[in-house]
Write a protein that holds these residues in place. Sequence first.
Motif: not given
Length: 161
Positions: A100, A49, A63, A67, A53, A96
């Motif tokens: 993403l 993850v 972003t 999160l 990112l 997540n």
Amino acid sequence: MIRIEDFSKMLSGELEIVERQTEGLTHEESLIQPQPGGNCLNWVMGHLVVNLLDILRILDAETPENLPDLSRYKIGSEPIRGEDDGVLSLEVLIENYTLLSNLIISRLDQMSEEDFEEEIDFWQGKSRRGYVTFFYFFHNTYHLGQLEFLRNLAGKTEKVI
């Protein structure tokens, strides 16, 4: 040179692999420790993850604000040995990762090949955005390959791929 369309297809394929390799696993199973050492599936998923990112940022995309704190999973962090501060549930990590991945694919759909060819700062010096993105993708793939072994530790030894 990697093209945006090809990169997007590879990311979609990796998302499917993550879904298949984590299917049916519990959070507790994600904390099983490989012996004699190494990182558990939970740390690997969290690190994946974090890596996505980083890719999103390299692509100069916004972003998400919601999160979770991923500091426990950054490069150089200590292995997770069980429930501890900052350890996220496997479900949250998978959610997540999916979020993403989809944001990156969406961002790639908005980009031109010229955007991908743009020179950006990288720890190795100036590099093409596409190269830097692919460098992080390679890192992602390395850790993605660990999921099969870590899934096996939980007794899930059926052929997934």
